[in-house]
Design a protein around this motif. Structure first.
Motif, PDB file in Angstrom:
ATOM      1  N   TYR A  52      28.286  -3.606 -19.030  1.00 56.27           N
ATOM      2  CA  TYR A  52      28.936  -4.907 -19.160  1.00 56.27           C
ATOM      3  C   TYR A  52      28.048  -5.968 -18.528  1.00 56.27           C
ATOM      4  CZ  TYR A  52      33.232  -2.872 -20.907  1.00 56.27           C
ATOM      5  OH  TYR A  52      34.144  -2.227 -21.682  1.00 56.27           O
ATOM      6  N   ILE A  90      29.555  -4.241 -26.999  1.00 50.55           N
ATOM      7  CA  ILE A  90      30.463  -4.414 -25.857  1.00 50.55           C
ATOM      8  C   ILE A  90      30.810  -5.886 -25.716  1.00 50.55           C
ATOM      9  CG2 ILE A  90      30.601  -4.310 -23.335  1.00 50.55           C
ATOM     10  CD1 ILE A  90      28.827  -1.791 -23.501  1.00 50.55           C
ATOM     11  N   TYR A  91      32.109  -6.154 -25.650  1.00 46.62           N
ATOM     12  CA  TYR A  91      32.583  -7.517 -25.460  1.00 46.62           C
ATOM     13  C   TYR A  91      32.687  -7.791 -23.961  1.00 46.62           C
ATOM     14  CZ  TYR A  91      35.285 -11.787 -26.139  1.00 46.62           C
ATOM     15  OH  TYR A  91      35.707 -13.093 -26.150  1.00 46.62           O
ATOM     16  N   PRO A 146      34.363  -9.049 -21.089  1.00 48.49           N
ATOM     17  CA  PRO A 146      35.745  -9.502 -20.823  1.00 48.49           C
ATOM     18  C   PRO A 146      35.792 -10.685 -19.867  1.00 48.49           C
ATOM     19  CG  PRO A 146      35.335  -7.343 -19.821  1.00 48.49           C
ATOM     20  CD  PRO A 146      34.078  -7.733 -20.520  1.00 48.49           C
ATOM     21  N   ARG A 168      34.926 -15.974 -20.059  1.00 45.65           N
ATOM     22  CA  ARG A 168      35.325 -17.300 -19.591  1.00 45.65           C
ATOM     23  C   ARG A 168      34.810 -17.568 -18.174  1.00 45.65           C
ATOM     24  NH1 ARG A 168      39.506 -20.968 -20.883  1.00 45.65           N
ATOM     25  NH2 ARG A 168      40.952 -19.490 -21.799  1.00 45.65           N
ATOM     26  N   THR A 227      39.198 -14.291 -31.637  1.00 49.63           N
ATOM     27  CA  THR A 227      38.951 -15.160 -30.486  1.00 49.63           C
ATOM     28  C   THR A 227      37.826 -16.119 -30.865  1.00 49.63           C
ATOM     29  OG1 THR A 227      38.381 -15.233 -28.136  1.00 49.63           O
ATOM     30  CG2 THR A 227      37.357 -13.492 -29.442  1.00 49.63           C
ATOM     31  N   ALA A 284      36.856 -20.002 -25.205  1.00 52.05           N
ATOM     32  CA  ALA A 284      36.263 -19.481 -23.966  1.00 52.05           C
ATOM     33  C   ALA A 284      35.492 -20.563 -23.217  1.00 52.05           C
ATOM     34  CB  ALA A 284      35.346 -18.302 -24.274  1.00 52.05           C
ATOM     35  N   ILE A 300      33.242  -3.164 -30.272  1.00 54.45           N
ATOM     36  CA  ILE A 300      33.671  -4.134 -31.271  1.00 54.45           C
ATOM     37  C   ILE A 300      33.053  -3.749 -32.615  1.00 54.45           C
ATOM     38  CG2 ILE A 300      33.823  -6.599 -31.876  1.00 54.45           C
ATOM     39  CD1 ILE A 300      35.439  -5.946 -29.420  1.00 54.45           C
TER      40      ILE A 300
END
Lengths: 506, 475, 475, 506
Positions: A200, A227-228, A230, A233, A260, A265, A387
């Motif tokens: 991440y 991989i998003y 999280p 923001r 989204t 964001a 994703i």
């Protein structure tokens, strides 16, 4: 086919196409224009282009085309990060009209209302999809749009008097290389962040890197690992906290359409690779189309010209005083814009969401099938969903058999499958990245996974077969070392004849 | 309707398969896959987009209906150029680039995409013959980018900042180049004389801090530079580089810049087999000699020919891939991405069809029609050509003497179905002719302009003192 | 010009090669090759043809200029049918048949032309599913030929001459069929009732000298025959054959004739993925059950699937080639030649794209729009539908009651950009709607016709006795 | 590719293309139209068409296309009698406009002036090329035009009261089989003449066959041997002498364009295979286009409708009272007519003559190359030139090696070459017919001859290689015996499933 290089097909005197004649009235009026050229301006030796009848030129290129594996021909999930999807043939038919191809960009806008309206409508749809205020389709590809992003950011800071101070751009290693490269080209120092142990993006690392010197963060999300982030923001907020802008590379938007949005964001600017996410054909590597979407604060800096709506008419407005100006000629890659418009109109909100959801379903389904193959793994974020793509690794297989990911990719071509091995830098060892998009059926995904499983079996049982691939291509194992040696590389036939006189003489 | 959303573009919208796949991966719904997307970032509603046209026939009717509002140059008499040109595109070109194999391919490897590699290598080679240069890139976006990069290369190679701009440059192109290089280079403008470079003035400003002289030929107004060799010699004398931005369409008959000392030749390939596409079909070439100092500064991909395990067989691959940003991110040269490969294939097919004789004839037609149009318009009282250079395809007229404005002519002639050219300033109009512009077309334009001039003169006369000024004084 | 004639289509017009070839064969000139053509038959002059346009751009401008004088149905609101129909053609269909591999192939063998054989065999198979029949030919020219051959087959199979024609037939089709079979068969017409077959009258005329009952469904006016089974039973009872001429477009929703006893089903495939092409894109299908008595009477090629040396692999080839005139000249069945293979491939792609659900939806749309149009026009005072049958796509209105003629309506509405239909006799107008005809289109036609009727009524009123006839009497 | 039969690619629920919806207003007005159908008219079981996403259908057919050797891809001289020539791509572009494809044949002629003018102009050019008075382009192919020829002849004799008496048609064995077959279909008895020992049509035999029963002679010239009948005028005169008509099959006109004309030899009626001689693509076997050209005496019998010129307008005239009426719908294969028009306009008189002369040069050049191959011969007319094609024989090679012409043809496919083996009836033993047309360069003709020479060498040295061919095709030696057995043939997937349940079940 074993089609020669085109220069070898030349026969003196043959013609491929004839040019219209100079009318006698013109000739009488102007005389011999070539003879009248100033000294040295008339070419002495004709260019050594081939001389060929029309059908032979056609046959040559048609045969070459058959030696090429277009996306229409295979299960093209192996070019991860490229969002290989179906480019609907109806869109090719729709653009194939003189009412588009024979339009000149400086015609009276009254004669171009159709083109202008489509550009305008496409921009508005992308504004809704990104949540941004304004959109420009002026750029010619994804990386050009990235350049426009950083050029706008640069202009923005300069307009605010911060140009001298903000000399750094922060990106992540799993964002597209052009983010780093364009920032560098724009004069910025580039800081590249690596992910945390789980793959991440590392928010703590970002906060350490941010400072008043930061002009912007330029990140992809989801990254090329699928991989998003999280905490996206929080990333944006942290950038804003030091006065930096946040630029979102949405090359990987395919899995999050309608799920989204960039502006939600907090991003200031983002871009889409229209040719990827919005279904235009990839043209053997272009033309692409970029879309730059920005918040109202950045809107004055968008490249130009812009298409504006005035009442029920559409007009062209030249770039304003704060605009970064033209990035390329006129309104961008118009045929792609019309294709993208048609693609979106064929799907609508429900369809775009189905695109995203199905791309994600396909990806997670394929991941399950791939991870069942002994020797394949998906580094990072173990046990979690991805994703729209996954960067896998053959490291285990490599350690066991010595077969590299590149060798597997070449062998895959024998099964009629694409598989892209270039995933510089090799942060993931023996990488391969699969992005199945929404365009492939379960049966096709199974077919693809079966091919990789078969090659993995071969790697263990008959590794020579893999190592000496390709076996079923028109061309055989090629000596690519030649291409890095200035003495041996041959970028043109001219250079080849010069460097390899014996080969050409044969 | 309550029935499931099944779409032809998305096979796995078929409900049974979808359920089976979810089951296989152990997901309750697709929502599971978005676990990493925070709830407060979720859109939570449908996008606000127009109603879709899921039936192909409805989509086709809609889009064709919009496009039907365009009136193309096939239905107007167009003298528009300034970056996008109306040349004939042989049908074989469209046939080849319309092939699914080329159209839908992307970044395949040299084995399964042998055809694409060969077609683009041949493009490089055919351009090399036309330009008399040994190294040509896989096309970048357009001539704007190619020229910006060509200048940036010159900056990197020389380590200097000053660039002398010797020619009139298209304003949009200049806008691009300026913003692109301004961190690294300073542009200095040396006004041309009679359309082409003021060699003496340039020589006077040269020094060992000059990275490059930048020549555009044809220039913004179509003027062909005829003193390239002198510029090259002067540049080379101080270690500077001659960068020539050009259009390759004339080099069947004109001497290519490389034969007059140019080091970097760059420009746009739209004239070589691409339709106008409302300005949406451009590709940029950058050509250099086979000198690693130059080659290693090129950001684009370069395809090369190589031997294979089979004697006599040739294969293809990337030359010096480590230059690129694909390989080394910000350590690469500028960047490389999806650009204009298909247009490169098109230009290659075009050159193969034209051959040396075709390119020669095309060059001749362009020179002849341009000269004819210059005479036809220049002969109209009150209208004069802005310079005496040789022009290829474009030239500018000054209409002040006729009491007209450029935009006034455009407005008036559009009403007659003619796009007479592109205004550049109040009184300058840049007119473009190509091989698709016949003598009759030019005559029609000249007649229409003559009509406007006459009307303007009549109007002027009617508002003047009854005793009109003698004609001679007004010319 | 004195330079040699070199043409891009003829590579060996290049002078050097030409001379070399003549030399190789030992000929002084090409005249040598014509030694067998007597001097008095030699033309001895150039053909008197228009000046050629050897430059592609000139040719394109000329031909496109001519075609620009056409105003297609995309720019008119067309209700024209009567043999050629405006259906949507999916883009993938055009893409496939535009592929050089299919477009330019001809009569290759099953090995190098495997794709063509498979594509046409699939066409046969897809049509077989749609029609519920086991044998379908490689397309013949069109539905006219298919039906003529279908009847000729019935004559050969039964050895009888009488054919009972149960339906209204398109006049041109009848012209073809009559001239084609008249040596072998006698056509007898049994007038339909309310648009469809008069079963009782047909039964009354049946006998063991009847070769076939010929039904057309939809008929000339679009009426769908609903008593096929009764006709089949009656025909079979006397050893006669039921030949059904039809349009396959409706069989996603309508029962195919084979399931109602038809022995030979034939017609045109233009509705399945072919553009209108000014009436120039037709293909004929002939479908029979898998009965050698019928199969061996088919003149067309039939492709079949067969095993190969590789277990599990399938190959293709000609079924019962010895039937054909290729094999046995006048001993073959009728003849076979270049017909409409490409259109067959198109129809196959179309059916594969549509699938069962698409064909069902298409059939429903056609039935619904037809019914809607019937109501909309039939509701106009003075206009009545000519029958009460179920109609698919076409129907006829009688306009006599409105004081109008069919040709008068056509002339009047053409001025409004509407082609309202095809006149059949003084007062009958055959109107066609398809899935490309929207509700709004139909409403526009109805409004326009209503306007004409009103104008006619007003004019009639003004020329009548001042005391106008009550409206009721004129309906 | 190893592309399955399309039915095996079906997945329930997938859609290839969607149909427009019935508007609510229509549905409200008409209700459920299917439920309202009369008894038995609503289909019970949906047709078992495959269910496939759009891209999968496309991929399937694109792959099939690559398994097909179009004329654009090879040196297509092996399909003798077929006049395989370059079909210019510009013509495909020119017809690809709604201004042609979206024209309905019953539109107002005022809206169809372009189409009508092109038809009219094409007819006039063909009248000049044939020397005839009137031309119709109404028929859909060469054999359909032959049918029209005999139908006009039949109508002519009937109009003169000779219908009952004239019951015979005379043709030659080297004329296209459709001449015999169409005459038979029109109710005539067919007499077929064989050539003399030199392969020339036998005038004496003709004179013996002619009688007051003769309706017509129907001959090709040059015949499929490439031999031009030097006594052609005597043939026509002899036919006329007994009151018969002379019908000229000009399928082989490619070598005599601008050299000699049908009417100049006295023919009453002739036809062209427009799709062959005049350069339209062959469409995998059609659509073709026929042109019927006739003398003034036969003009009233031409099929209809006709295009006529009235002042500067073009109109449609229905067939007159003596016309044989419609042969097919409307004006024939209009896209081919436009292609042929464009082809002729690209060449003109000088170009058509260059076509003929070059086709003949190519043929005689290729003949020289072929006759250099041991085992190949050109029966008949020894030592003489041929016009545009030659029917060769491998009889010598067959006697020596046992390899048949058919086997050589199949082997040729391994070299990427077409070669057509069907030359029924086998008057020439082990025949093969090569027609190089004007479209191929010397280099291509050499390439073709080299391939045949190589196969002939194989036949002697490694005959098994030839006998077990093909080796490089997607499909292997196929058991064509199945196809002549009613119990085993399978013309559709339905029939295949029924007859081979075990194969399909797999």
């Amino acid at each position: 086919w074993d089609e020669p290089v085109i220069f070898e097909l030349s026969t003196p005197g043959e013609r491929g196409v004839l040019v219209t004649s100079i009318e006698p009235g013109v000739r009488d009026a102007v005389g011999d224009v070539v003879a009248a050229l100033p000294d040295g301006l008339a070419r002495q030796a004709a260019p050594a282009l081939p001389e060929m009848g029309q059908m032979r030129v056609l046959k040559h290129y048609l045969r070459l085309s058959q030696e090429n594996l277009g996306a229409d021909f295979n299960v093209d999930v192996g070019q991860g990060t490229c969002t290989m999807k179906y480019a609907p043939k109806v869109n090719e038919r729709l653009i194939a009209t003189p009412k588009l191809s024979a339009m000149h960009p400086l015609q009276d806008p009254a004669d171009a209302q159709g083109a202008l309206e489509i550009i305008w409508r496409t921009e508005r749809m992308l504004a809704e999809i990104s949540g941004m205020d304004e959109v420009s389709l002026h750029t010619q590809g994804g990386s050009a749009a990235i350049w426009a992003n950083i050029a706008m950011i640069r202009a923005y800071h300069e307009a605010n008097g911060d140009g001298e101070q903000r000399r750094e751009v922060i990106t992540t290693i799993f964002s597209h290389p052009s983010n780093a490269a364009a920032a560098k080209a724009a004069g910025y120092d580039v800081i590249t962040l690596h992910p945390d142990a789980d793959g991440y993006p590392d928010l703590a690392a970002l906060k350490r890197a941010l400072s008043p010197r930061t002009a912007a963060i330029m990140v992809t999300n989801p990254e090329d690992t699928g991989i998003y982030n999280p905490a996206i923001r929080e990333w944006v907020d942290a950038a804003h906290a030091v006065g930096a802008l946040a630029s979102y590379d949405q090359a990987n938007a395919n899995g999050i359409l309608g799920i989204t949005r960039a502006r939600d964001a907090g991003f200031d600017v983002c871009h889409f690779n229209v040719h990827k996410t919005f279904g235009t054909p990839h043209g053997s590597g272009g033309p692409g189309t970029g879309a730059n979407a920005v918040s109202a604060a950045l809107a004055p800096f968008l490249p130009g010209p812009r298409v504006v709506r005035e009442g029920d008419r559409y007009e062209v407005r030249e770039a304003g005083p704060q605009s970064i100006g033209a990035i390329g000629p006129f309104h961008g890659v118009v045929p792609n814009i019309v294709r993208a418009y048609a693609w979106m109109m064929a799907l609508g909100a429900e369809g775009l969401r189905a695109v995203a959801e199905t791309a994600v379903l396909n990806n997670n389904y394929l991941m399950k099938r791939i991870l069942e193959i002994p020797g394949a793994s998906a580094p990072y974020a173990t046990g979690r969903r991805r994703i729209e793509q996954v960067r896998y690794s053959w490291q285990e297989l490599f350690e066991e058999t010595g077969i590299t990911s590149e060798e597997i990719g070449i062998r895959a071509s024998d099964f009629g499958m694409h598989y892209w091995t270039s995933h510089h830098p090799y942060v993931v060892p023996q990488p391969f990245t699969l992005e199945p998009t929404e365009s492939y059926s379960k049966a096709e995904l199974d077919e693809y996974a079966d091919v990789l499983a078969e090659i993995a079996r071969e790697a263990r049982e008959t590794p020579e077969v893999v190592r000496t691939a390709p076996h079923h291509q028109t061309v055989h194992h090629t000596h690519h070392d030649d291409l890095d040696d200035p003495e041996r590389w041959a970028v043109t036939w001219r250079a080849y004849r010069r460097k390899y006189p014996q080969a050409v003489g044969a | 309707m309550n029935r499931p959303f099944v779409h032809p573009y998305i096979p796995n919208t078929a409900p049974d398969v979808r359920a089976e796949m979810l089951d296989t991966v152990g997901a309750a719904s697709v929502e599971d896959f978005y676990a990493d997307v925070p709830a407060d970032l979720r859109l939570g509603r449908d996008l606000d987009l127009p109603e879709p046209l899921v039936a192909e026939q409805d989509l086709a009717r809609h889009v064709s209906g919009l496009l039907a509002r365009n009136v193309p140059t096939t239905e107007r008499l167009s003298f528009l150029g300034q970056g996008t040109y109306h040349h004939h595109v042989p049908a074989v070109v469209d046939e080849v680039i319309g092939r699914s194999e080329f159209l839908t391919a992307y970044a395949g490897e040299p084995y399964e995409d042998h055809g694409r590699f060969q077609a683009l290598w041949q493009y490089q080679s055919l351009m090399g013959e036309l330009l008399s240069m040994d190294v040509v890139n896989v096309p970048t976006y357009d001539g704007f980018q190619a020229t910006a990069t060509g200048l940036a290369m010159a900056g990197r190679i020389t380590g200097r900042r000053r660039v002398l701009v010797a020619s009139d440059v298209l304003p949009a192109k200049l806008s691009k180049v300026r913003d692109y290089v301004r961190v690294h280079l300073d542009l200095e403008f040396v006004d041309p004389v009679e359309g082409t470079a003021d060699v003496a003035a340039i020589v006077a400003r040269l020094g060992d801090d000059v990275a490059a002289i930048w020549v555009e030929t044809p220039s913004r107004t179509g003027a062909v530079e005829h003193r390239l060799q002198a510029l090259a010699d002067a540049a080379h004398a101080v270690g500077a580089i001659l960068v020539v931005g050009t259009d390759p369409v004339g080099y069947g008959v004109l001497t290519p810049p490389a034969e007059q000392g140019a080091d970097i030749v760059c420009g746009d390939i739209q004239s070589l087999g691409l339709h106008q596409w409302y300005g949406g079909a451009h590709g940029g070439f950058i050509a250099v000699h086979d000198d690693p100092r130059f080659v290693m500064e090129m950001p684009s991909r370069l395809f090369g020919l190589a031997t294979t395990d089979v004697p006599g067989e040739v294969g293809f691959g990337d030359v010096a891939y480590d230059r690129t940003s694909f390989a080394h991110r910000e350590e690469g040269k500028e960047w490389v991405g999806t650009a204009a490969a298909l247009w490169g294939i098109a230009a290659g097919v075009h050159l193969a069809l034209m051959g040396p004789q075709g390119m020669r004839e095309l060059g001749e037609v362009l020179l002849a029609r341009t000269a004819y149009a210059q005479r036809a318009l220049g002969a109209i009282p009150g209208i004069r050509l802005t310079d005496r250079a040789v022009h290829l395809r474009e030239f500018a007229i000054d209409v002040a003497g006729a009491g007209l404005t450029a935009s006034g002519i455009v407005t008036a002639l559009r009403a007659e179905g003619i796009e007479p050219g592109v205004p550049a300033g109040e009184h300058e109009l840049v007119v473009c002719v190509t091989e698709t512009t016949s003598q009759a077309d030019i005559d029609r334009l000249a007649a229409a302009v003559t009509g406007l001039v006459a009307a303007s003169a009549a109007e002027a006369a009617s508002t003047l003192d009854p005793i009109a000024e003698p004609e001679e004084h007004r010319a």
